[in-house]
Design a protein around this motif. Sequence first.
Motif, PDB file in Angstrom:
ATOM      1  N   GLN A 346      10.540  -1.788  -4.974  1.00  0.00           N
ATOM      2  CA  GLN A 346       9.879  -0.658  -5.610  1.00  0.00           C
ATOM      3  C   GLN A 346      10.490  -0.410  -6.993  1.00  0.00           C
ATOM      4  O   GLN A 346      11.652  -0.728  -7.229  1.00  0.00           O
ATOM      5  N   LYS A 347       9.667   0.151  -7.869  1.00  0.00           N
ATOM      6  CA  LYS A 347      10.159   0.694  -9.139  1.00  0.00           C
ATOM      7  C   LYS A 347       9.623   2.109  -9.253  1.00  0.00           C
ATOM      8  O   LYS A 347       8.413   2.332  -9.106  1.00  0.00           O
ATOM      9  N   LEU A 348      10.526   3.034  -9.507  1.00  0.00           N
ATOM     10  CA  LEU A 348      10.165   4.448  -9.465  1.00  0.00           C
ATOM     11  C   LEU A 348      10.491   5.116 -10.785  1.00  0.00           C
ATOM     12  O   LEU A 348      11.621   5.031 -11.279  1.00  0.00           O
ATOM     13  N   ASP A 349       9.459   5.728 -11.400  1.00  0.00           N
ATOM     14  CA  ASP A 349       9.719   6.571 -12.565  1.00  0.00           C
ATOM     15  C   ASP A 349       9.364   8.009 -12.198  1.00  0.00           C
ATOM     16  O   ASP A 349       9.138   8.323 -11.031  1.00  0.00           O
ATOM     17  N   ASN A 356       4.879  -4.638  -5.958  1.00  0.00           N
ATOM     18  CA  ASN A 356       4.514  -5.993  -6.379  1.00  0.00           C
ATOM     19  C   ASN A 356       3.370  -6.486  -5.509  1.00  0.00           C
ATOM     20  O   ASN A 356       3.501  -6.621  -4.293  1.00  0.00           O
ATOM     21  N   GLN A 357       2.237  -6.765  -6.160  1.00  0.00           N
ATOM     22  CA  GLN A 357       1.052  -7.201  -5.417  1.00  0.00           C
ATOM     23  C   GLN A 357       1.300  -8.502  -4.675  1.00  0.00           C
ATOM     24  O   GLN A 357       0.848  -8.676  -3.534  1.00  0.00           O
ATOM     25  N   ALA A 358       2.031  -9.415  -5.284  1.00  0.00           N
ATOM     26  CA  ALA A 358       2.329 -10.698  -4.639  1.00  0.00           C
ATOM     27  C   ALA A 358       3.146 -10.488  -3.361  1.00  0.00           C
ATOM     28  O   ALA A 358       2.932 -11.169  -2.342  1.00  0.00           O
ATOM     29  N   GLU A 359       4.063  -9.531  -3.411  1.00  0.00           N
ATOM     30  CA  GLU A 359       4.889  -9.257  -2.228  1.00  0.00           C
ATOM     31  C   GLU A 359       4.047  -8.643  -1.108  1.00  0.00           C
ATOM     32  O   GLU A 359       4.216  -8.977   0.068  1.00  0.00           O
ATOM     33  N   LEU A 360       3.111  -7.756  -1.464  1.00  0.00           N
ATOM     34  CA  LEU A 360       2.243  -7.156  -0.462  1.00  0.00           C
ATOM     35  C   LEU A 360       1.286  -8.178   0.145  1.00  0.00           C
ATOM     36  O   LEU A 360       0.880  -8.050   1.309  1.00  0.00           O
ATOM     37  N   ASP A 361       0.916  -9.196  -0.655  1.00  0.00           N
ATOM     38  CA  ASP A 361       0.068 -10.259  -0.110  1.00  0.00           C
ATOM     39  C   ASP A 361       0.862 -11.144   0.853  1.00  0.00           C
ATOM     40  O   ASP A 361       0.322 -11.631   1.857  1.00  0.00           O
ATOM     41  N   ASP A 413       2.713  -9.548 -10.258  1.00  0.00           N
ATOM     42  CA  ASP A 413       4.148  -9.852 -10.303  1.00  0.00           C
ATOM     43  C   ASP A 413       4.718  -9.671 -11.715  1.00  0.00           C
ATOM     44  O   ASP A 413       5.787  -9.074 -11.892  1.00  0.00           O
ATOM     45  N   LYS A 414       4.023 -10.166 -12.725  1.00  0.00           N
ATOM     46  CA  LYS A 414       4.525 -10.084 -14.102  1.00  0.00           C
ATOM     47  C   LYS A 414       4.606  -8.630 -14.567  1.00  0.00           C
ATOM     48  O   LYS A 414       5.595  -8.215 -15.192  1.00  0.00           O
ATOM     49  N   ALA A 415       3.562  -7.863 -14.275  1.00  0.00           N
ATOM     50  CA  ALA A 415       3.555  -6.455 -14.672  1.00  0.00           C
ATOM     51  C   ALA A 415       4.626  -5.665 -13.933  1.00  0.00           C
ATOM     52  O   ALA A 415       5.224  -4.730 -14.478  1.00  0.00           O
ATOM     53  N   PHE A 416       4.873  -6.035 -12.676  1.00  0.00           N
ATOM     54  CA  PHE A 416       5.901  -5.344 -11.896  1.00  0.00           C
ATOM     55  C   PHE A 416       7.285  -5.563 -12.520  1.00  0.00           C
ATOM     56  O   PHE A 416       8.083  -4.622 -12.645  1.00  0.00           O
TER      57      PHE A 416
END
Length: 595
Positions: A346-349, A356-361, A413-416
């Motif tokens: 996770q990244k939290l602001d 990460n979409q790749a991780e959820l897939d 993934d890249k955006a994450f």
Amino acid sequence: MLLRLATSNIKNRIRDYIVLLTGLVMSSAIFYMFANLATNQQLIKSNLNFQYASQVFIFGTILLMIITFVYVMYANTFLLNMRQHDYGLFMMLGAKRSRVGALMVLETLIVGIGATIIGILFGILITGSLSGFLFDRLGLEIQHFNPLYPKAVAITFVLFALLFVIASFMNLQSLVRTPVLQLLKQSDSVDKFKFSRVRLIIQGIAGIILVGLGYWSLASIKTLQLMAIPIALITIVLGSYFIFKSSILLVITWIKKTNWASKKLNGFTLSQIMFRVHDYTRILTITSLLFALALGAITVGAGFHREIPMIANSQSSFTLSINNPTAAQKDSIKKLSGATSYTYQQKLDHKNVYYNQAELDTKPFKEPVPSSDFKKPTKFKNASSKELMENTPPDFAFLAGTPKPANIKIVPDKAFKSAKGTNQVVELVTVKDIPSNYKALTKLTDEQNKRYPSAVDNSGAGAFRSYQFVSSVFGGLEFIGYFLGIAFLAMLASCLMFKILSGTAQDQIRYNLLLKIGTRRSLLKRSINRELLVLFVIPGVLGIIDVLFGLQMFKPLMIDPYYNISILVGIFVIMYLGYYFLTSWLYKLIVLPEK
């Protein structure tokens, strides 16, 4: 002087008093265990979340008081029969009837009140140890429960003291009216009874109608509501009494006319059963009720024990979520039995939480599938990243450990990797059996709450938080079901066992005569086994029928009150047979001694 004489008489015949004292101690101990729950209004209001909880306990107390009254009256009769020859002998030697009566009243009160005090202390000990065992095994937290509850102590002592005062004056009246010679020869007399076949048939039909009315009222609890319980209480008690009083005598009378009755000791066995059934009508009624109460309570407790985790697990695909687990927490997770876990980055602001979409897939999040059949276990499906964005499940929304659901962003993934915010990890832990891991899961939850105090007040993520909530609603019923089931089972054994063993003095004479005229010991043992088996089987069968109909009243509260009922009945019958074999062994030990 009278006090010294009374205590001396009890001390000299302590072996004869053992059976009596054991039964009375168990009776007062079990009543205290029930009174501990029934009189604690804070306990009922805090842990039993249904409308008529207090009223149910009131009717339960009335039923148990009826059972206790009959039990104490049997003890009173046993005590009088045991001592009346001695009282008659005292009067033959010149003692005044008033002094002998005072001695008898004093002995009755000493035995009764002494047994009550020991029983209350024993009940406190059993209540503490049994509740501790159940709390540990069931993973429950019951509020306002205290093994030593002064109000229950006072009610138990006052009730039993009052019953023994009544019993002592009943004994006194019997002593005053009975001639001295009859007191001396009472043990040598034979009880004769006559019965009308037509009257028995009418009573049998009335008993079936009354029991059927009681079963109907329990099945119609939604319509009758609170009135269903007193209707069932009165009709089932009276109906069971009439059934035992009529049907068994009619059946045995018919069997005695067959050729089978004339073989070996079958006629003697049938006569013994007929005599016992006539004499045991009330105790058989009580035994069937206690059998039904014990089996029903344990069945309800087992039902809630199964359904509480099932309801909790239907709310989430995982048990517990831990944000940024420490090394100690990871070690605790590894020690959980039957546990699996996986993590999400996770990244939290200050506004969003990024996934990460790749991780959820790769590791899809599972969400419950809606079902109209709530009695079946909940199924889960893999939720796509698009579905998570469009309709976020509540437990997924709280994975960030924030006070309120964060604005979820599922990005490639890249955006994450390029997103700005605090990097953290959430570990989702799933266990197969929440109750067996309750203490460890509670510790992990407390540690999570300490590290993220601002998130404590939210609904949280995972089945364990749901389990804690559902346990607060139904956990009290689960605990009380097991607690009272074990208590009634103990009282069931002591009631019937006490009644059977209390008649061994007269039975020993009969069996000794049969031995002296050449009857084989093996035939006598077989006769005893059959005789006692009938006394155990008859109330057991009616008790099982009572349970099968009585569980109807729990349909509004439980998903399936009959789940695994055959297994529970089987286990209960095995335990019940254990009491039968113990009673049979003790009985034969007394009436058929080796020497």
